[in-house]
Design a protein around this motif. Structure first.
Motif, PDB file in Angstrom:
ATOM      1  N   ARG A  54       0.852  -1.195   0.000  1.00 20.95           N
ATOM      2  CA  ARG A  54       0.000   0.000   0.000  1.00 20.95           C
ATOM      3  C   ARG A  54       0.885   1.241   0.000  1.00 20.95           C
ATOM      4  NH1 ARG A  54      -5.431  -0.048   3.128  1.00 20.95           N
ATOM      5  NH2 ARG A  54      -5.812  -1.262   1.256  1.00 20.95           N
ATOM      6  N   HIS A  56       0.880   5.348   0.226  1.00 23.50           N
ATOM      7  CA  HIS A  56       0.093   6.500   0.671  1.00 23.50           C
ATOM      8  C   HIS A  56       0.731   7.788   0.166  1.00 23.50           C
ATOM      9  CE1 HIS A  56      -0.792   3.457   3.780  1.00 23.50           C
ATOM     10  NE2 HIS A  56      -1.995   3.964   3.739  1.00 23.50           N
ATOM     11  N   LYS A  60      -4.657   9.967  -0.342  1.00 17.13           N
ATOM     12  CA  LYS A  60      -4.926   8.926  -1.332  1.00 17.13           C
ATOM     13  C   LYS A  60      -4.018   7.732  -1.081  1.00 17.13           C
ATOM     14  CE  LYS A  60      -6.058  12.310  -4.886  1.00 17.13           C
ATOM     15  NZ  LYS A  60      -5.663  12.870  -6.166  1.00 17.13           N
ATOM     16  N   TYR A  61      -4.465   6.573  -1.558  1.00 12.88           N
ATOM     17  CA  TYR A  61      -3.618   5.391  -1.485  1.00 12.88           C
ATOM     18  C   TYR A  61      -3.905   4.489  -2.687  1.00 12.88           C
ATOM     19  CZ  TYR A  61      -7.502   2.411   0.078  1.00 12.88           C
ATOM     20  OH  TYR A  61      -8.674   1.709   0.158  1.00 12.88           O
ATOM     21  N   GLY A  62      -2.914   3.673  -2.997  1.00  8.71           N
ATOM     22  CA  GLY A  62      -3.056   2.680  -4.054  1.00  8.71           C
ATOM     23  C   GLY A  62      -2.410   1.389  -3.603  1.00  8.71           C
ATOM     24  N   ASP A  63      -2.926   0.273  -4.092  1.00  9.61           N
ATOM     25  CA  ASP A  63      -2.421  -1.050  -3.712  1.00  9.61           C
ATOM     26  C   ASP A  63      -1.794  -1.747  -4.911  1.00  9.61           C
ATOM     27  OD1 ASP A  63      -3.336  -0.785  -1.111  1.00  9.61           O
ATOM     28  OD2 ASP A  63      -5.267  -1.720  -1.535  1.00  9.61           O
ATOM     29  N   SER A  88     -12.798  -0.790   6.166  1.00  5.01           N
ATOM     30  CA  SER A  88     -13.383  -0.006   5.082  1.00  5.01           C
ATOM     31  C   SER A  88     -13.816   1.385   5.528  1.00  5.01           C
ATOM     32  CB  SER A  88     -14.579  -0.753   4.496  1.00  5.01           C
ATOM     33  OG  SER A  88     -15.553  -0.939   5.504  1.00  5.01           O
ATOM     34  N   SER A  90     -11.967   3.849   6.399  1.00  5.84           N
ATOM     35  CA  SER A  90     -10.842   4.764   6.274  1.00  5.84           C
ATOM     36  C   SER A  90     -11.244   6.047   5.547  1.00  5.84           C
ATOM     37  CB  SER A  90      -9.711   4.079   5.492  1.00  5.84           C
ATOM     38  OG  SER A  90      -8.696   5.003   5.210  1.00  5.84           O
ATOM     39  N   LYS A  93      -8.826   7.952   0.203  1.00  4.56           N
ATOM     40  CA  LYS A  93      -9.473   7.621  -1.067  1.00  4.56           C
ATOM     41  C   LYS A  93      -8.561   6.683  -1.865  1.00  4.56           C
ATOM     42  CE  LYS A  93     -10.941   9.642  -5.404  1.00  4.56           C
ATOM     43  NZ  LYS A  93     -10.684  10.728  -6.327  1.00  4.56           N
ATOM     44  N   GLN A  94      -9.123   5.569  -2.312  1.00  4.25           N
ATOM     45  CA  GLN A  94      -8.336   4.640  -3.118  1.00  4.25           C
ATOM     46  C   GLN A  94      -8.317   5.100  -4.567  1.00  4.25           C
ATOM     47  OE1 GLN A  94      -9.463   0.508  -2.927  1.00  4.25           O
ATOM     48  NE2 GLN A  94      -7.609  -0.145  -3.992  1.00  4.25           N
ATOM     49  N   THR A  96      -6.058   4.416  -8.587  1.00  2.00           N
ATOM     50  CA  THR A  96      -5.369   3.379  -9.359  1.00  2.00           C
ATOM     51  C   THR A  96      -3.876   3.357  -9.022  1.00  2.00           C
ATOM     52  OG1 THR A  96      -4.864   4.831 -11.206  1.00  2.00           O
ATOM     53  CG2 THR A  96      -6.999   3.672 -11.270  1.00  2.00           C
ATOM     54  N   ILE A 100      -1.354   6.591  -8.170  1.00  2.00           N
ATOM     55  CA  ILE A 100      -0.625   6.740  -6.909  1.00  2.00           C
ATOM     56  C   ILE A 100       0.881   6.742  -7.158  1.00  2.00           C
ATOM     57  CG2 ILE A 100      -0.396   4.333  -6.143  1.00  2.00           C
ATOM     58  CD1 ILE A 100      -1.432   7.311  -3.952  1.00  2.00           C
TER      59      ILE A 100
END
Length: 138
Positions: A54, A56, A60-63, A88, A90, A93-94, A96, A100
């Protein structure tokens, strides 16, 4: 001695009950991993399954999917179980992976530029900055 005290196991043995539960792991280099703890040994070497890295940036964050991940114990800064009921909720905001990574690149460029300006200012004043290892921060 209470019954709860009788079941206490010192060290990494206390993590046996955490096997097959979802965990967050923060590494010395700053990376954050999320996955299911499958195995642990006396050195806190971990095997994580269904692992995500992940990233950050701001709010925002992306996985990034990493699959099975083996972590050497000396690189673990933090290990904690994730509460699946609260996961969920959090405020982040997720986005792409591409978005990120671009945000991370831009943030790093800003930091690098600020560092170069700082070094330039020191040089102009005849001062030297000792070499810093990024891992010293952890």
């Amino acid at each position: 001695m209470a019954a709860a005290d009788m079941t206490y196991m010192p060290g990494t043995a206390s993590l046996i009950d955490d096997i097959d539960k979802k965990h967050l792991v923060v590494l010395r280099d700053g990376r954050t991993l999320i996955g299911y703890l499958r195995s642990i040994d006396q050195f806190v070497n971990l095997v994580l399954d269904q692992t995500l890295e992940r990233i950050h940036v701001g709010q925002k964050y992306g996985d990034i999917t990493r699959g099975v991940f083996i972590v050497r114990g000396e690189n673990v800064v933090l290990l904690g179980e994730i509460d699946l009921d609260k996961e969920s909720a959090s405020p982040l905001k997720q986005v792409t992976v591409e978005e990120i990574l671009e945000q991370q690149r831009l943030e790093q460029e800003i930091k690098n530029k600020a560092e170069r300006l700082k070094i330039q200012g020191f040089k102009e004043r005849g001062l030297m900055i000792p070499h810093r290892d990024p891992l010293d921060e952890y």
